[in-house]
Write a protein that holds these residues in place. Structure first.
Motif, PDB file in Angstrom:
ATOM      1  N   ALA A  11      35.935  -8.004  27.896  1.00  0.00           N
ATOM      2  CA  ALA A  11      36.995  -8.132  26.888  1.00  0.00           C
ATOM      3  C   ALA A  11      38.274  -8.695  27.503  1.00  0.00           C
ATOM      4  O   ALA A  11      38.953  -9.521  26.893  1.00  0.00           O
ATOM      5  N   CYS A  71      41.126  -1.906  31.033  1.00  0.00           N
ATOM      6  CA  CYS A  71      40.483  -2.150  29.744  1.00  0.00           C
ATOM      7  C   CYS A  71      40.159  -0.804  29.097  1.00  0.00           C
ATOM      8  O   CYS A  71      39.476   0.027  29.685  1.00  0.00           O
ATOM      9  N   CYS A  74      36.049  -0.422  28.664  1.00  0.00           N
ATOM     10  CA  CYS A  74      35.133  -0.125  29.781  1.00  0.00           C
ATOM     11  C   CYS A  74      35.816   0.601  30.931  1.00  0.00           C
ATOM     12  O   CYS A  74      35.139   1.057  31.850  1.00  0.00           O
TER      13      CYS A  74
END
Ligand code: ZN
Length: 116
Positions: A11, A71, A74
């Motif tokens: 991402a 992030c 994750c």
């Protein structure tokens, strides 16, 4: 030549306008230990979040001088942002998030953050 750091799920992608480093800083402070960070310093202006700005969260501790950007999906931390000794913006790239880097070939510079 620029390189890219990315989080595990993909991402977050960060473009770093610098050559791939041959040296890295490892630190024994409680935070670096826990995350296994392998770091390279770059000027703050060299870092551009090319995707995933909305997925990034920020962790701070101790003096709250450094934004540890990770992030939220994750949990991987590709970089952090702070200020250098002269007050100019700087960033630390987590080289574990840079696929092109051969971690075993990096010259490691140990930093005794635990004693600060
Ligand atoms: Zn992610």
């Amino acid at each position: 030549m620029a390189y890219e750091a990315r989080c595990h799920c993909g991402a977050v992608r960060v473009t770093v306008d610098a050559d791939l480093p041959e040296k890295a800083v490892t630190c024994n402070c409680s935070h670096c230990r826990a995350k296994g960070l392998v770091l390279a310093a770059v000027p703050g202006s060299a870092v551009k979040v090319s995707s995933g700005e909305d997925a990034l969260s920020t962790y701070q501790f101790n003096r709250h001088a450094i934004d540890h950007r990770f992030c939220a999906e994750c949990g991987t931390q590709p970089f952090s942002q702070g200020k250098g000794r002269d007050g100019s913006p700087m960033a630390m790239i987590n080289l574990r998030c840079v696929p092109q880097v051969d971690l075993d070939k990096l010259e490691k510079m140990e930093f005794d953050g635990a004693s600060l």
